[in-house]
Design a protein around this motif. Structure first.
Motif, PDB file in Angstrom:
ATOM      1  N   GLY A 254      -0.068   4.126   3.136  1.00  0.00           N
ATOM      2  CA  GLY A 254      -0.387   5.236   4.035  1.00  0.00           C
ATOM      3  C   GLY A 254      -1.083   6.359   3.284  1.00  0.00           C
ATOM      4  N   GLY A 255      -0.540   6.662   2.078  1.00  0.00           N
ATOM      5  CA  GLY A 255      -1.161   7.694   1.253  1.00  0.00           C
ATOM      6  C   GLY A 255      -2.566   7.291   0.841  1.00  0.00           C
ATOM      7  N   ALA A 256      -2.764   5.989   0.633  1.00  0.00           N
ATOM      8  CA  ALA A 256      -4.075   5.499   0.199  1.00  0.00           C
ATOM      9  C   ALA A 256      -5.134   5.765   1.269  1.00  0.00           C
ATOM     10  CB  ALA A 256      -4.002   4.011  -0.127  1.00  0.00           C
ATOM     11  N   VAL A 257      -4.747   5.644   2.542  1.00  0.00           N
ATOM     12  CA  VAL A 257      -5.696   5.919   3.621  1.00  0.00           C
ATOM     13  C   VAL A 257      -6.236   7.343   3.482  1.00  0.00           C
ATOM     14  CG1 VAL A 257      -5.971   6.161   6.114  1.00  0.00           C
ATOM     15  CG2 VAL A 257      -4.588   4.292   5.185  1.00  0.00           C
ATOM     16  N   VAL A 258      -5.299   8.281   3.241  1.00  0.00           N
ATOM     17  CA  VAL A 258      -5.697   9.682   3.122  1.00  0.00           C
ATOM     18  C   VAL A 258      -6.546   9.905   1.876  1.00  0.00           C
ATOM     19  CG1 VAL A 258      -4.841  12.034   2.894  1.00  0.00           C
ATOM     20  CG2 VAL A 258      -3.630  10.392   4.353  1.00  0.00           C
ATOM     21  N   VAL A 259      -6.050   9.371   0.737  1.00  0.00           N
ATOM     22  CA  VAL A 259      -6.757   9.606  -0.528  1.00  0.00           C
ATOM     23  C   VAL A 259      -8.154   8.996  -0.494  1.00  0.00           C
ATOM     24  CG1 VAL A 259      -6.753   9.021  -2.994  1.00  0.00           C
ATOM     25  CG2 VAL A 259      -4.687   9.886  -1.914  1.00  0.00           C
ATOM     26  N   GLU A 260      -8.262   7.819   0.089  1.00  0.00           N
ATOM     27  CA  GLU A 260      -9.581   7.181   0.164  1.00  0.00           C
ATOM     28  C   GLU A 260     -10.536   8.022   1.011  1.00  0.00           C
ATOM     29  OE1 GLU A 260      -9.129   3.133   1.410  1.00  0.00           O
ATOM     30  OE2 GLU A 260      -8.100   2.539  -0.437  1.00  0.00           O
ATOM     31  N   GLN A 261      -9.988   8.622   2.059  1.00  0.00           N
ATOM     32  CA  GLN A 261     -10.795   9.524   2.878  1.00  0.00           C
ATOM     33  C   GLN A 261     -11.264  10.718   2.061  1.00  0.00           C
ATOM     34  OE1 GLN A 261     -11.881   7.839   5.402  1.00  0.00           O
ATOM     35  NE2 GLN A 261     -12.572   9.893   5.968  1.00  0.00           N
ATOM     36  N   VAL A 262     -10.262  11.373   1.418  1.00  0.00           N
ATOM     37  CA  VAL A 262     -10.550  12.612   0.695  1.00  0.00           C
ATOM     38  C   VAL A 262     -11.550  12.371  -0.434  1.00  0.00           C
ATOM     39  CG1 VAL A 262      -9.544  14.367  -0.812  1.00  0.00           C
ATOM     40  CG2 VAL A 262      -8.356  13.688   1.285  1.00  0.00           C
TER      41      VAL A 262
END
Ligand SMILES: Nc1ncnc2c1ncn2[C@@H]1O[C@H](COP(=O)(O)OP(=O)(O)OP(=O)(O)O)[C@@H](O)[C@H]1O
Ligand code: SF4
Ligand SMILES: [Mg+2]
Lengths: 316, 366
Positions: A254-262
């Protein structure tokens, strides 16, 4: 190996596989249902502005009943055919594998960072209790874990922009070649620190280790002049660490989704995000199924480790 | 008695500080004992009388943070003498207020380190311990064979893994494990309680210690297994002849295996002497507590005379607020008019009533 432990292993693995199958069936149904019920189904979307739906479906040989659509989708997946991306027209599976590697780098690296931070704090405080060294470290772990990952990400970008005068993001989706090291490591560190699980790894590991230190068999180990660490490592370290990793995989993903976006990291999370925005249904469904498989594999791996550590007790 | 003592305990006191009660729990309160080479010393007493704490104090395994241990524990083998108790002074400071201890500050890590240093080469190697609850006292994640072999590697001259495994197998046979070859590769969870206790005994003996401390080796096992373990200990005693401290509240077990016996009550020894005197109901004089204790266990006498065993009346002693006088005062049925005041106000000494036989009672020390 003894017969009883072979039987236990078979039972445990069989049970895990059954759970996995059920879970995947459930996930695929839910995903399918949401997409099916969502306004503007894939076919309407594709055929927007064109001739009457039903006639086209008939002509293309696409089943109309929902269960028929579902079954044909599932049977294709079972044969490794996840369909083609509506957006790019490329096969979903190869698209996922292409970017999945990048997500693997990101999540495994992040997990490593999390563990490298959490394990020493947990072990020290299990051994020494709350001291002037371990207490601040523990508090720091809790504070860091409370920070939202996107916020950490922006802070990291802000700082490194000022420091290096450049925006160290991974540009394009050409994999990891030609990256500079900061651009590569920064997202990993941000996800490792910011996935919110450091405090839980510390808490759980410390608790388990402390509990095991008080076990009677540890007293026996001391009584025979043996090493406390050696005797507590299995139940106090290997078991809880695999357990917590297995349960935290969804959070890291879940965190990866955000980090990949950022960070514009060309991974599965960003692909899922984009797929959701472009309503690329085959891609969304494929990614969801793959993510569920990964989560289940974590749990399966945990079982295997437990079994290797203690065949007699792993059947619980 | 020319045989030199292997273990000498003098005035051992182990107190735990209770923060809620703001007082010390005096679990062991001035115990003195001796164990000679080849001898088995039995320690009996009700639950909570301080038997385990005594044993754990001797091998430095008391691990309660605000606990204090004082006294002297001397251990002597082949002319080498160890003093196993570090002096507590450097590690503990007490804060007193109106004669009550209000705080105990203990440098537990420093204390532990010192204890571990003193125990190095003794614990496991010279002194082995067998615990109650064998199933939880063995590491559930390590095979029986590896656990015994580890003790061999740690505590004997054997450095080679295969030789150690060989030796472990030998000891598993010595304790008459059923199919030792099979058990070797099994985990404690695969074994019955009785088999686990045999493994514990094998592990304890495999270091060929100079002293074996067995704390309730039969408690928690069902009675047929118990008598088999007792039989085993009896045979091993004859075959190996290891000096033993045997702790049990099962008087029959202690009577069968011990040469001398100490009866503990409320952290002190009330009677100490040869087993056949202390534990024989017919041998007089008897300490009133021991008399009551012997009446509380079923024996042939009860069956013959058609009597029922009688439980000792009254509460187990509160070791926080121990009475000023005799600790058994509240429960004693032998107090006579002449000594009542003394019994209430003054604690009797453990005094010699005949050669090698000591008693702590005003009835017998005039
Ligand atoms: N770590 C500790 N902290 C506080 N009190 C303790 C601790 N260990 C033991 N005690 C107390 O010391 C007293 C003596 O305990 P001990 O275990 O020696 O009894 P015992 O004679 O072995 O009894 P049992 O037959 O039940 O094993 C008990 O009242 C117990 O509550
Ligand atoms: S000293 Fe007194 S109270 Fe204590 S056992 Fe002897 S007779 Fe009983
Ligand atoms: Mg005990």
């Amino acid at each position: 190996m003894r017969f009883s432990s072979v039987r236990t292993a078979a039972f445990v693995l069989g049970r895990e596989l059954a759970i996995t199958a059920l879970l995947l069936a459930g996930v695929s149904l839910v995903v399918f249902a949401i997409l099916f019920l969502a306004p503007g189904d894939p076919f309407s979307l594709l055929l927007e502005g064109q001739m009457g739906d039903d006639a086209v479906r008939e002509a293309l040989g696409v089943p109309t009943a929902w269960y028929a659509q579902y079954l044909s989708w599932v049977s294709n997946i079972l044969r490794g055919n996840f369909g083609t991306s509506v957006h790019t027209g490329l096969p979903v599976l190869s698209e996922i594998i292409r970017v999945g590697i990048n997500t693997l780098y990101l999540t495994l690296g992040a997990l490593l960072i999390t563990l490298v931070i959490a394990i020493p704090i947990a072990l020290l405080s299990a051994r020494m209790g709350n001291t002037s060294l371990t207490l601040p470290l523990t508090i720091a772990a809790y504070v860091i874990s409370a920070l939202p990952v996107f916020w950490l990400g922006y802070i990291a970008i802000y700082i490194s922009t000022h420091r290096f005068g450049a925006f160290p993001i991974v540009v394009g989706s050409s994999g990891t070649q030609g990256l500079n090291m900061t651009a590569f490591l920064l997202p990993i560190v941000v996800l490792g620190v910011g996935n919110g699980t450091i405090s839980e790894v510390v808490r759980y590991l410390r608790e388990e280790m402390g509990r095991v230190f008080a076990e009677e068999y540890i007293r026996t180990a001391k009584a025979k002049g043996g090493s406390v660490w050696r005797h507590s490592v299995r139940e106090g370290f290997i078991v809880p660490i695999t357990q917590i990793i297995a349960t935290k995989i969804p959070f890291v993903l879940g965190g990866a989704v955000v980090v990949e976006q950022v960070f514009n990291w060309p991974g599965m999370g960003r692909m899922a995000w984009q797929a959701a925005q472009t309503r690329d249904y085959p891609l969304i469904m494929g990614i969801t199924i793959i993510a569920a498989v990964i989560v289940r594999m974590g749990s399966l791996l945990q079982r295997v480790v437990h079994f290797m550590v203690n065949p007699a007790a792993a059947g619980d | 008695m020319a045989v030199e003592p292997v273990l000498t305990i003098e005035d051992l006191r182990t107190y735990f500080y209770s923060r809620s009660k703001r007082a010390f729990i005096r679990s062991v309160d001035g115990v003195g004992l001796q164990v000679r080479r080849g001898e088995t010393l039995g320690i009996v007493g009700e639950s909570g009388s301080g038997k385990s704490v005594t044993a754990l104090s001797v091998i430095g395994l008391i691990d309660a943070e605000p606990g204090v241990i004082t006294g002297r524990v001397g251990f002597r083998v082949n002319g080498t003498e160890w003093s196993l108790l570090p002096s507590i002074g450097d590690h503990v400071s007490l804060a007193e207020e109106d004669g009550r201890i209000v705080e105990v500050v203990k440098d537990n890590r420093g204390w532990r380190r010192k204890v571990d240093r003193l125990m190095h080469g003794v614990r496991g190697r010279e002194i082995s311990m067998i615990f109650q609850n064998p199933r939880v006292s063995l590491n559930p994640f390590v095979t029986i064979g590896s656990q015994v072999a580890e003790s061999v590697l740690l505590n004997t001259g054997i450095r080679n893994r295969r030789e150690a495994a060989e030796k472990a197998r030998y000891w598993l046979e010595q304790v008459r494990m059923d199919s030792p070859g099979l058990r070797f590769a099994q985990y404690p969870g695969d074994l019955s309680g009785g088999m686990c206790q045999r493994a514990m005994i094998a592990m304890a003996l495999s270091s060929e210690p100079s002293l074996l401390i067995a704390d309730e080796p039969t408690t928690g096992l069902d009675s047929t297994i118990q008598s088999k373990i007792v039989e085993l200990l009896d045979d091993l005693k004859k075959a190996v002849g290891v000096t033993t401290v045997l702790i049990s509240h099962d008087i029959n077990v202690v009577a069968r295996l011990s040469d001398s016996v100490a009866v503990m009550y409320g952290g002190t020894v009330l009677e100490y002497g040869p087993a056949d005197r202390v534990l024989s109901p017919d041998f007089l004089p008897k300490h009133p507590y021991v008399e009551a204790l012997l009446e509380s266990i079923p024996s042939e006498r009860h069956i013959k005379d058609g009597l029922l065993p009688r439980a000792i009346e009254g509460e187990v002693l509160d070791t926080v607020n121990a009475p000023r006088g005799c600790r058994f005062f509240d429960r004693c049925h032998r107090i006579t008019n002449g000594i009542e005041e003394k019994c209430r106000d003054l604690e009797p000494d453990l005094a010699e009533i005949s050669a090698g036989h000591q008693m702590r009672c005003w009835l017998h020390i005039g």
